[in-house]
Design an enzyme around this catalytic site. Structure first.
Site, PDB file in Angstrom:
ATOM      1  N   GLY A 127       0.822  -1.203   0.000  1.00 54.46           N
ATOM      2  CA  GLY A 127       0.000   0.000   0.000  1.00 54.46           C
ATOM      3  C   GLY A 127       0.861   1.260   0.000  1.00 54.46           C
ATOM      4  O   GLY A 127       0.527   2.261  -0.644  1.00 54.46           O
ATOM      5  N   THR A 128       1.955   1.202   0.719  1.00 49.46           N
ATOM      6  CA  THR A 128       2.859   2.360   0.788  1.00 49.46           C
ATOM      7  C   THR A 128       3.373   2.721  -0.607  1.00 49.46           C
ATOM      8  O   THR A 128       3.384   3.891  -0.992  1.00 49.46           O
ATOM      9  CB  THR A 128       4.045   2.035   1.729  1.00 49.46           C
ATOM     10  OG1 THR A 128       3.520   1.708   3.021  1.00 49.46           O
ATOM     11  CG2 THR A 128       5.000   3.205   1.838  1.00 49.46           C
ATOM     12  N   THR A 180      10.322  -7.880 -12.655  1.00 47.85           N
ATOM     13  CA  THR A 180       9.601  -9.138 -12.852  1.00 47.85           C
ATOM     14  C   THR A 180       8.490  -9.256 -11.821  1.00 47.85           C
ATOM     15  O   THR A 180       8.705  -9.006 -10.638  1.00 47.85           O
ATOM     16  CB  THR A 180      10.580 -10.330 -12.748  1.00 47.85           C
ATOM     17  OG1 THR A 180      11.579 -10.154 -13.755  1.00 47.85           O
ATOM     18  CG2 THR A 180       9.864 -11.658 -12.937  1.00 47.85           C
ATOM     19  N   CYS A 229       2.244   0.720  12.507  1.00 47.33           N
ATOM     20  CA  CYS A 229       3.457   1.261  11.890  1.00 47.33           C
ATOM     21  C   CYS A 229       4.104   2.322  12.751  1.00 47.33           C
ATOM     22  O   CYS A 229       5.292   2.505  12.725  1.00 47.33           O
ATOM     23  CB  CYS A 229       3.140   1.875  10.537  1.00 47.33           C
ATOM     24  SG  CYS A 229       1.743   1.150   9.779  1.00 47.33           S
ATOM     25  N   ASN A 255      -7.337   4.488   9.566  1.00 46.94           N
ATOM     26  CA  ASN A 255      -6.847   3.233  10.145  1.00 46.94           C
ATOM     27  C   ASN A 255      -6.918   3.182  11.670  1.00 46.94           C
ATOM     28  O   ASN A 255      -6.893   2.115  12.251  1.00 46.94           O
ATOM     29  CB  ASN A 255      -5.405   2.961   9.691  1.00 46.94           C
ATOM     30  CG  ASN A 255      -4.501   4.163   9.817  1.00 46.94           C
ATOM     31  OD1 ASN A 255      -4.828   5.240   9.343  1.00 46.94           O
ATOM     32  ND2 ASN A 255      -3.370   3.999  10.477  1.00 46.94           N
TER      33      ASN A 255
HETATM   34  N1  PLP Z   1      -2.433   3.288   4.295  1.00 50.23           N
HETATM   35  C1  PLP Z   1      -3.149   2.933   5.369  1.00 50.23           C
HETATM   36  C2  PLP Z   1      -4.392   3.673   5.704  1.00 50.23           C
HETATM   37  C3  PLP Z   1      -2.724   1.868   6.165  1.00 50.23           C
HETATM   38  O1  PLP Z   1      -3.440   1.516   7.238  1.00 50.23           O
HETATM   39  C4  PLP Z   1      -1.533   1.178   5.811  1.00 50.23           C
HETATM   40  C5  PLP Z   1      -1.030   0.082   6.651  1.00 50.23           C
HETATM   41  O2  PLP Z   1      -1.294  -0.002   7.830  1.00 50.23           O
HETATM   42  C6  PLP Z   1      -0.830   1.590   4.661  1.00 50.23           C
HETATM   43  C7  PLP Z   1      -1.315   2.651   3.932  1.00 50.23           C
HETATM   44  C8  PLP Z   1       0.412   0.911   4.225  1.00 50.23           C
HETATM   45  O3  PLP Z   1       0.131  -0.327   3.616  1.00 50.23           O
HETATM   46  P1  PLP Z   1       1.287  -1.399   3.467  1.00 50.23           P
HETATM   47  O4  PLP Z   1       1.521  -1.989   4.806  1.00 50.23           O
HETATM   48  O5  PLP Z   1       0.763  -2.411   2.483  1.00 50.23           O
HETATM   49  O6  PLP Z   1       2.479  -0.683   2.930  1.00 50.23           O
END
Ligand code: PLP
Length: 380
Positions: free
Chosen positions: A70-71, A232, A319, A150
């Site tokens: 997601g990041t 890849t 995180c 989150n």
């Molecule tokens: N965005 C939100 C709202 C999240 O809650 C998170 C992860 O907790 C992320 C982005 C990041 O996702 P990833 O862990 O797949 O990098």
């Protein structure tokens, strides 16, 4: 008993996902770009997964880019749009309660000279829509607002924002909304999602990019992902992601109802059995998150006490909660909570695997932990 209530941090991978990934690793190890049968088989699997993810977002297959998380999806969207639209304007709008994947990218863009405006929220983490409306002007090239917060589960009105964004591209970080709220009709131009929040593999994400939007390549190289992201393909990860989407979206209503029932049961129980709590999540928040401040306690101590009873929760987002100097949640801070209220906050986050029996057990243990803390102060 083990009760996992940290599903916003990550989820337990579906067994079927693990099986599909193992099969790919053992049998379908070809490179999707190779011209022979093994390559073709791998390419077919990637296509199938892409279709599942596209369908889950109401998109077409060529609007999906696979990423490593997601990041990366967030970074790709923010840097890509900022850099490609620099001539059209200099302003970026986001909120104060975004995930660091967006906020930290915005800080980098500020250093590059972009003007970033951070919109505030109220006590339930609802976006200040008047401030947002005032902020959007002709210089605004990008609006990035998350679909579900989150830490609190607050659902942001993405569709409404789409109606007021003027010429800006609207990006939504839907990492927490995916599989929990309907994103098919949200009308965002770009959507970030992540597999590990919906029982898929970690290290796998996707970015929806509406047709017609041009991004500079995020990673230059062999031209995979239509040139946007070379490298890849992570075929096992992609297949696992696709399988998770099939399972999660094939059973969307039942899953969300089940999370909702657990959340409601726990909330009702805490509200009636434990005094001096503040519910930081709104009543109409996502079914997956419940954030509560137990006044006169410390969330971190409660977390470790509950852990001894086999209950896994979080004090904020995973995180940031384990980083020194970042102890206090920027989200709860932006909501105007006092330091003492933030200190006693616990996030319970649910999946369809949670049961009402588990919630009874959690209620009992939370009540005991809170009572004991309040009586003795910190007992660790
Ligand atoms: N965005 C939100 C709202 C999240 O809650 C998170 C992860 O907790 C992320 C982005 C990041 O996702 P990833 O862990 O797949 O990098």
């Amino acid at each position: 008993m083990l009760v996992y209530l940290d599903n916003s941090a990550t989820t337990r991978q579906y067994d079927q996902v693990t099986e599909s990934m193992t099969k790919v690793m053992k049998d379908y190890y070809g490179n999707p770009s190779s011209l022979h049968t093994l390559g073709y088989e791998a390419e077919k699997l990637v296509k199938k997964a892409r279709k599942s993810i596209a369908q889950s977002l109401g998109a077409s297959d060529d609007e999906i880019i696979f990423t490593s998380c997601g990041t990366e999806s967030d970074n790709t969207a923010l840097y890509g749009i900022a850099h490609s639209r620099r001539r059209q304007g200099n302003k970026i709008i986001t909120s104060k309660v975004e995930h660091p994947a967006v906020l930290e990218a915005c800080k980098v863009l500020e250093k590059e000279g972009f003007h970033v405006e951070y919109i505030g929220v109220d006590k339930k983490c609802r976006l200040d829509m008047d401030a947002l409306k005032r902020a959007i002007d002709d210089d605004t090239i990008l609006v990035s607002i998350m679909s579900v917060n989150n830490e609190t589960g607050t659902i942001m009105p993405i569709e409404e924002i789409a109606g007021m964004k003027k010429n800006a591209i609207l990006h939504t970080d839907a990492v927490q909304g995916y599989g929990k709220v309907d994103l098919k009709n949200c009308r965002a131009d770009m959507i970030s999602v992540s597999a590990h929040k919906i029982h898929g593999p970690k290290g796998m994400g996707a970015l929806y990019v509406k047709k017609g939007i041009n991004l500079p390549p995020y990673m230059a190289g062999g031209g995979q992902e239509r040139g946007y992201r070379s490298g890849t393909e992570n075929v096992p990860g992609i297949v696992g992601f696709g399988r998770a989407v099939e399972l999660a979206f094939g059973d969307f209503k039942r899953r969300v109802n089940s999370m909702s029932a657990s959340r409601k049961y726990l909330l009702d129980g805490i509200s009636s059995n434990i005094k001096d709590v503040i519910v930081n999540s709104p009543a109409d928040g996502a079914a997956s998150v419940l954030n509560i401040s137990f006044l006169g306690t410390r969330g971190e101590v409660l977390l470790h006490t509950l852990e001894q009873d086999g209950i896994f929760v979080s004090t904020g987002s995973a995180c940031s909660s384990n980083k020194k100097g970042k102890g206090q949640s920027h989200v709860l801070g932006a909501m105007g909570l006092k330091p003492k209220e933030i200190e006693g906050a616990i996030r319970f986050s649910f999946s369809e695997f949670n049961t009402i029996d588990e919630m009874d057990y959690v209620l009992d243990k939370v009540e005991k932990a809170v009572t004991r803390f309040r009586r003795l102060g910190s007992f660790r």
